[in-house]
Design a protein around this motif. Structure first.
Motif, PDB file in Angstrom:
ATOM      1  N   UNK A   1       3.859  -3.575  -2.525  1.00  0.00           N
ATOM      2  CA  UNK A   1       4.454  -4.213  -1.353  1.00  0.00           C
ATOM      3  C   UNK A   1       3.753  -3.800  -0.065  1.00  0.00           C
ATOM      4  N   UNK A   2       2.937  -2.733  -0.124  1.00  0.00           N
ATOM      5  CA  UNK A   2       2.195  -2.296   1.061  1.00  0.00           C
ATOM      6  C   UNK A   2       0.915  -1.611   0.626  1.00  0.00           C
ATOM      7  N   UNK A   3      -0.213  -2.129   1.085  1.00  0.00           N
ATOM      8  CA  UNK A   3      -1.492  -1.507   0.767  1.00  0.00           C
ATOM      9  C   UNK A   3      -2.381  -1.481   1.990  1.00  0.00           C
ATOM     10  N   UNK A   4      -3.208  -0.473   2.061  1.00  0.00           N
ATOM     11  CA  UNK A   4      -4.249  -0.368   3.093  1.00  0.00           C
ATOM     12  C   UNK A   4      -5.629  -0.399   2.437  1.00  0.00           C
ATOM     13  N   UNK A   5      -5.660  -0.698   1.137  1.00  0.00           N
ATOM     14  CA  UNK A   5      -6.910  -0.647   0.366  1.00  0.00           C
ATOM     15  C   UNK A   5      -7.571   0.716   0.495  1.00  0.00           C
ATOM     16  N   UNK A   6      -6.725   1.717   0.486  1.00  0.00           N
ATOM     17  CA  UNK A   6      -7.175   3.097   0.683  1.00  0.00           C
ATOM     18  C   UNK A   6      -6.990   3.883  -0.604  1.00  0.00           C
ATOM     19  N   UNK A   7      -7.865   4.845  -0.889  1.00  0.00           N
ATOM     20  CA  UNK A   7      -7.700   5.673  -2.077  1.00  0.00           C
ATOM     21  C   UNK A   7      -6.723   6.828  -1.891  1.00  0.00           C
ATOM     22  N   UNK A   8      -6.234   7.058  -0.648  1.00  0.00           N
ATOM     23  CA  UNK A   8      -5.427   8.249  -0.374  1.00  0.00           C
ATOM     24  C   UNK A   8      -4.201   7.933   0.481  1.00  0.00           C
ATOM     25  N   UNK A   9      -3.611   6.757   0.309  1.00  0.00           N
ATOM     26  CA  UNK A   9      -2.438   6.322   1.081  1.00  0.00           C
ATOM     27  C   UNK A   9      -1.225   6.465   0.176  1.00  0.00           C
ATOM     28  N   UNK A  10      -0.324   7.439   0.462  1.00  0.00           N
ATOM     29  CA  UNK A  10       0.692   7.754  -0.541  1.00  0.00           C
ATOM     30  C   UNK A  10       1.943   8.430   0.035  1.00  0.00           C
TER      31      UNK A  10
ATOM     32  N   UNK B   1      17.020  -1.086  10.617  1.00  0.00           N
ATOM     33  CA  UNK B   1      16.032  -1.514   9.624  1.00  0.00           C
ATOM     34  C   UNK B   1      15.580  -0.302   8.824  1.00  0.00           C
ATOM     35  N   UNK B   2      14.846  -0.585   7.759  1.00  0.00           N
ATOM     36  CA  UNK B   2      14.252   0.476   6.952  1.00  0.00           C
ATOM     37  C   UNK B   2      12.984   0.991   7.619  1.00  0.00           C
ATOM     38  N   UNK B   3      12.775   2.307   7.534  1.00  0.00           N
ATOM     39  CA  UNK B   3      11.549   2.928   8.040  1.00  0.00           C
ATOM     40  C   UNK B   3      10.895   3.708   6.912  1.00  0.00           C
ATOM     41  N   UNK B   4       9.599   3.559   6.779  1.00  0.00           N
ATOM     42  CA  UNK B   4       8.811   4.308   5.807  1.00  0.00           C
ATOM     43  C   UNK B   4       7.863   5.260   6.528  1.00  0.00           C
ATOM     44  N   UNK B   5       7.852   6.515   6.082  1.00  0.00           N
ATOM     45  CA  UNK B   5       6.817   7.470   6.493  1.00  0.00           C
ATOM     46  C   UNK B   5       5.927   7.730   5.286  1.00  0.00           C
ATOM     47  N   UNK B   6       4.630   7.496   5.427  1.00  0.00           N
ATOM     48  CA  UNK B   6       3.665   7.753   4.355  1.00  0.00           C
ATOM     49  C   UNK B   6       2.450   8.442   4.980  1.00  0.00           C
ATOM     50  N   UNK B   7       1.528   8.903   4.149  1.00  0.00           N
ATOM     51  CA  UNK B   7       0.370   9.620   4.680  1.00  0.00           C
ATOM     52  C   UNK B   7      -0.934   8.945   4.297  1.00  0.00           C
ATOM     53  N   UNK B   8      -1.900   9.067   5.197  1.00  0.00           N
ATOM     54  CA  UNK B   8      -3.314   8.960   4.840  1.00  0.00           C
ATOM     55  C   UNK B   8      -3.775  10.403   4.696  1.00  0.00           C
TER      56      UNK B   8
END
Length: 503
Positions: free
Chosen positions: A144-153, A167-174
């Motif tokens: 549902x969400x991609x940055x075409x990154x190998x380290x986005x998680x 609304x919903x908020x997501x915190x993820x890392x590069x």
């Protein structure tokens, strides 16, 4: 239990969760739902080293006794199931609910394998459950969400309700960029970028497993602050894996830290000044539970360190979780600081508490009542001593064991495991961790020390400082010795034996 099995299980914790016969690492999808706490975690269903990442699952009604459940979300030929979170979709914004029942929605990282259309990338996916979190269905529209990154998680999702809306908020890392990225969604399927935080403070290793939550400062509901936690590997204050936190404001779009000491990449000289979740070497990937009643913020971490995680001498299981911690926010010298205390449910599981003992320490003083599993409450008044403390899980003369000491002249708490038992399995394991500590107004130091078959967790001065360490002593090492060097000190201590019923 035969002798072979008994030997293999020497280190199985009594107070902490560990899988029956497999590997575990990061806690995932922590949620309270319909009277049950759900602990999901990174799990290798097929072995006891890091591989085949799937979501294992355990449940509890009291945060102390955990029952292992079947694997919740298994890896497959296309993806491994990396870390993430779970929300209770009360309003059924996702549309996954049936018959008026709110679904649980898991948001996790798909680590795509060779041959997948998304090969080489990490992206965020979702799955849902309508049976209380025991069986899961992956969404056909993943990721549902991609940055075409190998380290986005490592997505941590929560419901934001504030001036900017609901609304919903997501915190993820590069991970390799040392940044936390924030996104918003109305339905958990379509995500819109909000902002980025970092790099800041500790950047000695990749960033992982973020969390963002609100707490009252000094229990004042009119003085709310936002806390951003992010775990880092390596680069911890005492080596290897660790977690740090920032305190500030979140307006629904941007997190602004008021406790940042270093913008951009870290200053090696300032690492001891950063705000660490735990100063020990074995508290990592810590995140908090969703949907907990009464406003409690509960956190748990993986009790291991990537320097030696695959090598610790346990079998057939490998790696335990920490105790669950109640987290709050207080003001110390005008600065907001996290306080972490073991949930009272742990103490409520006590089966025997010995009378308070008051001891003047000059050299070594053996203490009766040391066991392999117990809680030690101790107040130390240093007097003239240069160092004062205790040796747990040791020999009667204190020459072997784990040393937990206070050096008042240096303002240091020390946990030394160099002679704690089996330390030979990895060169990075024998170590002495140090944490800054200040005396109370009366000049004393208070410690809660939870001793288990393979660990010590130290909560100092009411939880302002914590130190978590794995140890692997011989089963015969149960002695407890008070000690002082360079002078005398006074100690008041009470020993509590902790029991745990089967979940």
């Amino acid at each position: 239990m035969n002798s072979v099995t008994s030997t293999l299980e020497t280190y199985r914790p009594a107070m902490h969760y560990a899988a029956k016969d497999t590997w575990l690492n990061d806690p995932n999808g922590l949620v309270f739902h319909e009277g049950i706490y759900h602990l999901y975690y990174q799990n290798n269903p097929f072995g006891n080293v890091h591989s085949n990442m799937s979501w294992g699952h355990a449940t509890s009604t009291d945060l102390v006794s955990w029952k292992e459940q079947p694997v919740a979300i298994p890896c497959d030929d296309a993806e491994e199931i990396y870390s993430g979170s779970i929300v209770v979709d009360t309003a059924n914004s996702s549309g996954f609910g049936v018959d008026g029942k709110a679904p649980l929605v898991a948001i996790y990282t798909s680590a795509y394998k060779p041959g997948s259309p998304h090969e080489g990338t990490q992206a965020q996916s979702i799955a849902w459950s309508t049976d209380g979190g025991y069986t899961w269905t992956k969404y056909a529209g993943n990721p549902v969400l991609t940055r075409n990154s190998p380290e986005f998680r490592d997505p941590k999702v929560f419901r934001y309700n504030g001036p900017a809306g609901s609304y919903w908020v997501m915190a993820a890392v590069e991970a390799h960029a040392f940044t936390v990225l924030l996104y918003r969604s109305e339905d958990l399927k379509k995500w819109e970028y909000l902002s980025t935080f970092g790099p800041a403070n500790g950047t000695g290793g990749i960033w992982e497993c973020p969390d963002l939550f609100e707490l009252p400062l000094n229990d004042d509901a009119a003085a709310m602050k936002w806390v951003l936690t992010v775990n880092m590997n390596p680069g911890g204050p005492n080596g290897g894996s660790a977690g740090q936190y920032f305190v500030g404001e979140f307006d629904g779009v941007t997190f602004s830290s008021e406790t940042t000491l270093t913008e951009g990449m870290q200053d090696p000289e300032r690492v001891p000044d950063y705000q660490w979740l735990d100063w020990g070497r074995d508290y990592y990937a810590a995140v908090s539970f969703s949907n907990v009643p009464d406003g409690r913020r509960l956190m748990i971490g993986w009790m291991n360190n990537w320097q030696y995680a695959n090598h610790i001498p346990t079998s057939p299981w490998r790696s335990p979780m920490s105790l669950v911690r109640d987290v709050s926010l207080v003001s110390v010298n005008g600065q907001p600081r996290l306080v972490q205390q073991p949930v009272p449910e742990v103490r409520a599981a006590s089966i025997f508490t010995a009378p308070l003992q008051r001891v003047t320490v000059n050299g070594q003083v053996p203490v009766e009542g040391g066991t392999a599993v117990q809680l030690i409450d101790i107040t130390i008044t240093p007097g003239s001593a240069e160092e004062v403390g205790l040796v747990v899980r040791g020999s009667a003369n204190g020459t072997v064991g784990t040393r937990i000491g206070i050096r008042p002249g240096n303002g240091e708490l020390i946990v030394d495991r160099t002679r704690s038992g089996d330390t030979r399995f990895h060169e990075a394991f024998p170590s002495s961790s140090r944490a800054p500590i200040a005396a109370g107004q009366d000049g004393s130091y208070t410690l809660q020390i939870f001793v288990d078959h393979c660990s010590v967790e130290v909560f100092a001065n009411g939880g302002l400082v914590t130190v978590t360490e794995l140890i692997f002593p011989d089963r015969t090492q149960t002695s407890l010795v008070l000690y002082s060097t360079g002078g005398t000190a006074d100690a008041a201590l009470q020993l509590t034996n902790i029991g745990k019923k089967e979940a």
